[in-house]
Design an enzyme around this catalytic site. Structure first.
Site, short mmCIF file in Angstrom:
data_model
loop_
_atom_site.label_atom_id
_atom_site.label_comp_id
_atom_site.label_asym_id
_atom_site.label_seq_id
_atom_site.Cartn_x
_atom_site.Cartn_y
_atom_site.Cartn_z
N GLU A 4 0.83 -1.20 0.00
CA GLU A 4 0.00 0.00 0.00
C GLU A 4 0.87 1.27 0.00
O GLU A 4 1.89 1.33 0.68
CB GLU A 4 -0.88 -0.01 1.25
CG GLU A 4 -1.81 1.19 1.38
CD GLU A 4 -2.50 1.25 2.74
OE1 GLU A 4 -3.58 1.84 2.81
OE2 GLU A 4 -1.95 0.69 3.71
N LYS B 56 -10.37 3.01 -1.14
CA LYS B 56 -10.41 2.29 0.13
C LYS B 56 -11.65 2.64 0.93
O LYS B 56 -11.92 3.82 1.18
CB LYS B 56 -9.13 2.61 0.91
CG LYS B 56 -8.95 1.87 2.22
CD LYS B 56 -7.57 2.21 2.77
CE LYS B 56 -7.30 1.58 4.12
NZ LYS B 56 -5.94 1.89 4.60
N CYS C 228 -5.52 -2.62 2.65
CA CYS C 228 -5.10 -2.59 4.06
C CYS C 228 -6.24 -2.79 5.05
O CYS C 228 -6.69 -3.92 5.23
CB CYS C 228 -4.31 -1.32 4.34
SG CYS C 228 -3.28 -1.43 5.82
#
Length: 284
Positions: free
Chosen positions: A45, A118, A155
């Protein structure tokens, strides 16, 4: 008849910055993975620089760029086309006055197949991402590449079984998670690496599909990133794994038809009871 197969790779490395050396280091490992036959190659990431979310600093917003002009995206587009590989690319996106932690899915022709922003944004000591990123507004995404469909979470998404299941229900056969995770400033004795691995092994088991996770390593400011990148098969068994310090690539050829057979046989999707799951979408 030969089973459908896909060869995947996870990269693990230190990413202390600045931008150009980080991209160069990732490029070197992507090329190494490609020489080993990898078709889909996953960097960690926000590999463009140090993990900046440890602090809240207005100046750092200047590091964000639109998708089509971001240095990480441009570099990986050129590399993907050159090597005929797909590269899920995590980066700090600016869209007008909005900022996101975004994933550009770059196909083997070097084109951006789409992007995912995200969804789950953490906020805590050492991981103050809510200061920088709006929650993603794309919904979960899947992409068809090299004869399979893949899903990519970013993540903090990896802790949520709902994210993995949503991508699986959208037809994903393999799940990828680029990551930046390590020590916890509020408790230096807390090592979440085992929890982190087991959470994603659980996604592999519950959805009967391989999972690939790529993390960074090394010290950046007060953080120590703990690596432990891995590739899991459809049973949740770790077929490839790094420890806390190795730099390199993990490569594994996955048997997609074997996983599909296992997925059908287990009946987890057959036996779902969606009408009982309404509580999952109630914010109370």
């Amino acid at each position: 008849m030969t089973n459908r197969q896909i060869t995947v790779a996870a990269l693990q490395l230190a990413l202390p910055g600045p931008v150009a050396p980080n991209i160069e280091a990732v490029t070197e490992l992507v090329e190494q993975a490609a020489t080993k036959g990898a078709q889909i190659i996953l960097p960690p990431e926000l590999f463009e620089g140090p993990y900046f979310c440890q602090v809240e600093e207005e100046e750092l917003f200047a590091n964000a760029h639109p998708t089509t002009s971001h240095p990480s995206v441009l570099a990986m587009q050129n590399l993907a086309k050159k090597l005929n590989v797909a590269i899920p690319t995590s980066f700090f996106e600016r869209d007008g006055h909005h900022y996101y932690n975004t994933l550009a899915m770059i196909g083997p022709d070097g084109q951006i197949m789409g992007q995912y922003r995200k969804s789950h944004i953490p906020d805590g000591p050492g991981y103050e991402e809510k200061y920088y990123f709006r929650p993603g507004n794309t919904g979960f995404k899947v992409w068809d590449v090299f004869g399979t469909r893949i899903g990519v979470g970013v993540c903090w998404d990896q802790w949520y079984p709902e994210c993995a299941r949503a991508m699986a229900l959208m037809g994903a056969e393999v799940l990828f998670y680029p990551t930046a995770i390590g020590s916890e400033p509020y408790d230096q004795d807390l090592d979440t690496s085992r929890m982190w691995t087991r959470a994603m092994q659980g996604h592999a088991v519950s959805n009967c599909m391989p999972v690939i996770a790529a993390n960074r390593i090394g010290h950046e400011g007060d953080a120590h990133f703990y690596g432990h990148s891995f590739i899991s098969d459809e049973w949740g068994d770790l077929t490839q794994i790094f420890g806390a310090e190795e730099t390199g690539v993990l490569v594994q050829t996955l048997d997609l038809d074997r996983a599909a057979k296992h997925r059908a046989g287990m009946g987890f999707f057959r036996d779902r009871r969606p009408h009982l799951y309404g509580r999952l979408t109630e914010d109370i």
